[in-house]
Write an enzyme that holds these catalytic residues in place. Structure first.
Site, PDB file in Angstrom:
ATOM      1  N   GLU A  28       0.878  -1.163   0.000  1.00 12.82           N
ATOM      2  CA  GLU A  28       0.000   0.000   0.000  1.00 12.82           C
ATOM      3  C   GLU A  28       0.922   1.220   0.000  1.00 12.82           C
ATOM      4  O   GLU A  28       1.580   1.501   0.989  1.00 12.82           O
ATOM      5  CB  GLU A  28      -0.881  -0.032   1.249  1.00 12.82           C
ATOM      6  CG  GLU A  28      -1.928   1.044   1.285  1.00 12.82           C
ATOM      7  CD  GLU A  28      -2.826   0.876   2.500  1.00 12.82           C
ATOM      8  OE1 GLU A  28      -3.948   0.365   2.335  1.00 12.82           O
ATOM      9  OE2 GLU A  28      -2.384   1.253   3.601  1.00 12.82           O
ATOM     10  N   GLN A  47      -1.522  17.230  -6.560  1.00 17.09           N
ATOM     11  CA  GLN A  47      -0.852  16.952  -7.825  1.00 17.09           C
ATOM     12  C   GLN A  47       0.089  15.762  -7.653  1.00 17.09           C
ATOM     13  O   GLN A  47       0.761  15.646  -6.631  1.00 17.09           O
ATOM     14  CB  GLN A  47      -0.053  18.195  -8.244  1.00 17.09           C
ATOM     15  CG  GLN A  47       0.583  18.137  -9.605  1.00 17.09           C
ATOM     16  CD  GLN A  47       1.190  19.497  -9.977  1.00 17.09           C
ATOM     17  OE1 GLN A  47       0.600  20.545  -9.718  1.00 17.09           O
ATOM     18  NE2 GLN A  47       2.353  19.469 -10.582  1.00 17.09           N
ATOM     19  N   HIS A  62      15.224  22.231  -5.092  1.00 12.99           N
ATOM     20  CA  HIS A  62      14.085  23.076  -5.456  1.00 12.99           C
ATOM     21  C   HIS A  62      13.115  23.262  -4.291  1.00 12.99           C
ATOM     22  O   HIS A  62      12.955  22.380  -3.460  1.00 12.99           O
ATOM     23  CB  HIS A  62      13.317  22.452  -6.618  1.00 12.99           C
ATOM     24  CG  HIS A  62      14.168  22.191  -7.820  1.00 12.99           C
ATOM     25  ND1 HIS A  62      13.956  21.121  -8.646  1.00 12.99           N
ATOM     26  CD2 HIS A  62      15.241  22.856  -8.332  1.00 12.99           C
ATOM     27  CE1 HIS A  62      14.847  21.135  -9.626  1.00 12.99           C
ATOM     28  NE2 HIS A  62      15.645  22.174  -9.451  1.00 12.99           N
ATOM     29  N   LYS A  72       5.999  17.507  -0.104  1.00 10.71           N
ATOM     30  CA  LYS A  72       6.168  16.456  -1.113  1.00 10.71           C
ATOM     31  C   LYS A  72       6.296  15.099  -0.426  1.00 10.71           C
ATOM     32  O   LYS A  72       7.031  14.955   0.539  1.00 10.71           O
ATOM     33  CB  LYS A  72       7.435  16.689  -1.939  1.00 10.71           C
ATOM     34  CG  LYS A  72       7.402  17.927  -2.797  1.00 10.71           C
ATOM     35  CD  LYS A  72       8.711  18.085  -3.557  1.00 10.71           C
ATOM     36  CE  LYS A  72       8.710  19.340  -4.402  1.00 10.71           C
ATOM     37  NZ  LYS A  72      10.003  19.514  -5.098  1.00 10.71           N
ATOM     38  N   HIS A 119      14.311  20.475  -1.904  1.00  8.39           N
ATOM     39  CA  HIS A 119      14.401  19.050  -2.182  1.00  8.39           C
ATOM     40  C   HIS A 119      15.212  18.806  -3.446  1.00  8.39           C
ATOM     41  O   HIS A 119      15.145  19.585  -4.398  1.00  8.39           O
ATOM     42  CB  HIS A 119      12.985  18.479  -2.368  1.00  8.39           C
ATOM     43  CG  HIS A 119      12.991  17.076  -2.865  1.00  8.39           C
ATOM     44  ND1 HIS A 119      12.697  16.761  -4.179  1.00  8.39           N
ATOM     45  CD2 HIS A 119      13.292  15.916  -2.244  1.00  8.39           C
ATOM     46  CE1 HIS A 119      12.800  15.456  -4.325  1.00  8.39           C
ATOM     47  NE2 HIS A 119      13.153  14.919  -3.176  1.00  8.39           N
ATOM     48  N   TYR A 132       6.133  11.643  -7.137  1.00 10.03           N
ATOM     49  CA  TYR A 132       5.890  12.443  -5.946  1.00 10.03           C
ATOM     50  C   TYR A 132       4.560  13.152  -6.003  1.00 10.03           C
ATOM     51  O   TYR A 132       4.077  13.545  -7.045  1.00 10.03           O
ATOM     52  CB  TYR A 132       7.026  13.415  -5.659  1.00 10.03           C
ATOM     53  CG  TYR A 132       7.353  14.432  -6.731  1.00 10.03           C
ATOM     54  CD1 TYR A 132       7.014  15.772  -6.570  1.00 10.03           C
ATOM     55  CD2 TYR A 132       8.041  14.061  -7.877  1.00 10.03           C
ATOM     56  CE1 TYR A 132       7.345  16.714  -7.531  1.00 10.03           C
ATOM     57  CE2 TYR A 132       8.376  14.986  -8.836  1.00 10.03           C
ATOM     58  CZ  TYR A 132       8.034  16.316  -8.665  1.00 10.03           C
ATOM     59  OH  TYR A 132       8.355  17.242  -9.629  1.00 10.03           O
ATOM     60  N   GLU A 143       8.746  29.701  -7.414  1.00 13.81           N
ATOM     61  CA  GLU A 143       9.812  28.703  -7.334  1.00 13.81           C
ATOM     62  C   GLU A 143      11.137  29.307  -6.922  1.00 13.81           C
ATOM     63  O   GLU A 143      11.436  30.470  -7.186  1.00 13.81           O
ATOM     64  CB  GLU A 143       9.945  27.928  -8.653  1.00 13.81           C
ATOM     65  CG  GLU A 143      10.613  28.661  -9.775  1.00 13.81           C
ATOM     66  CD  GLU A 143      10.757  27.794 -11.022  1.00 13.81           C
ATOM     67  OE1 GLU A 143      10.786  26.552 -10.913  1.00 13.81           O
ATOM     68  OE2 GLU A 143      10.848  28.375 -12.099  1.00 13.81           O
TER      69      GLU A 143
END
Length: 181
Positions: A28, A47, A62, A72, A119, A132, A143
């Protein structure tokens, strides 16, 4: 699911239970109730992303600035990467520190990187498929990036003496001390 805390507040390593036999395996990969309990609060993902990269590709470091900071949940479904989170939260007790772990299709580990952290990852195998989930949509105006080899961070990338393959943007990312956070 096994949950490990790290040296950075909120960053977790999660290893799902894998049920395998001669036919293959089942796991899972995400369960909202279990994940929210591990994180300690409800998390809404908006997303899912998938990237494929070749050996030696280094993507990152980033992040997105508030109000579009992204949490994330990352994992690898083919190959292996060295995955890194860097605390870029102003005022954090661990600002400028990093944690890293190998994530692979074999170990099934995932890393939760809360909003406010940068990250990146380095591909360790011939190629890797990296999946991700994010808690906010990509917002180009929000960003940011930190230089992968910032000497103040001193990330111990397992490069084996080789130069990483970088995007043009990552090659010119600023040091953490030069960012306006």
């Amino acid at each position: 699911m096994k949950i490990e805390t790290t040296a950075l507040d909120g960053v977790l390593l999660l290893t799902p239970r894998v049920h395998g036999d001669a036919r293959g395996f089942f796991l899972e990969s995400f369960n909202e109730r279990a994940f929210d309990a591990a994180v300690g609060a409800p998390v809404r993902f908006v997303q899912d992303n998938h990237s494929r990269s070749a050996r030696g590709v280094l993507r990152g470091l980033h992040f997105q600035r508030s109000p579009h900071a992204q949490g994330k949940l990352v994992r690898v479904v083919r190959g292996a990467v060295f995955d890194v989170a860097v605390d870029v939260r102003p005022g954090s007790a661990t600002f400028g520190r990093w944690v890293g772990a190998e994530l692979s299709a074999d170990n099934h580990r995932q890393m939760w990187i809360p909003p406010g952290l940068a990250h990146g990852f380095l591909v360790l195998t011939d190629d890797a498929d990296f999946l991700y989930k994010t808690t906010d949509y990509y917002a180009p105006a929000a960003e940011g990036a930190v230089r992968w080899d910032d000497p103040d961070l001193a990330i111990d990338w397992p490069l084996g003496g080789q130069a990483p393959v970088l995007s043009p943007k990552d090659a010119v990312a600023p040091r953490l001390r030069d960012l306006d956070l």
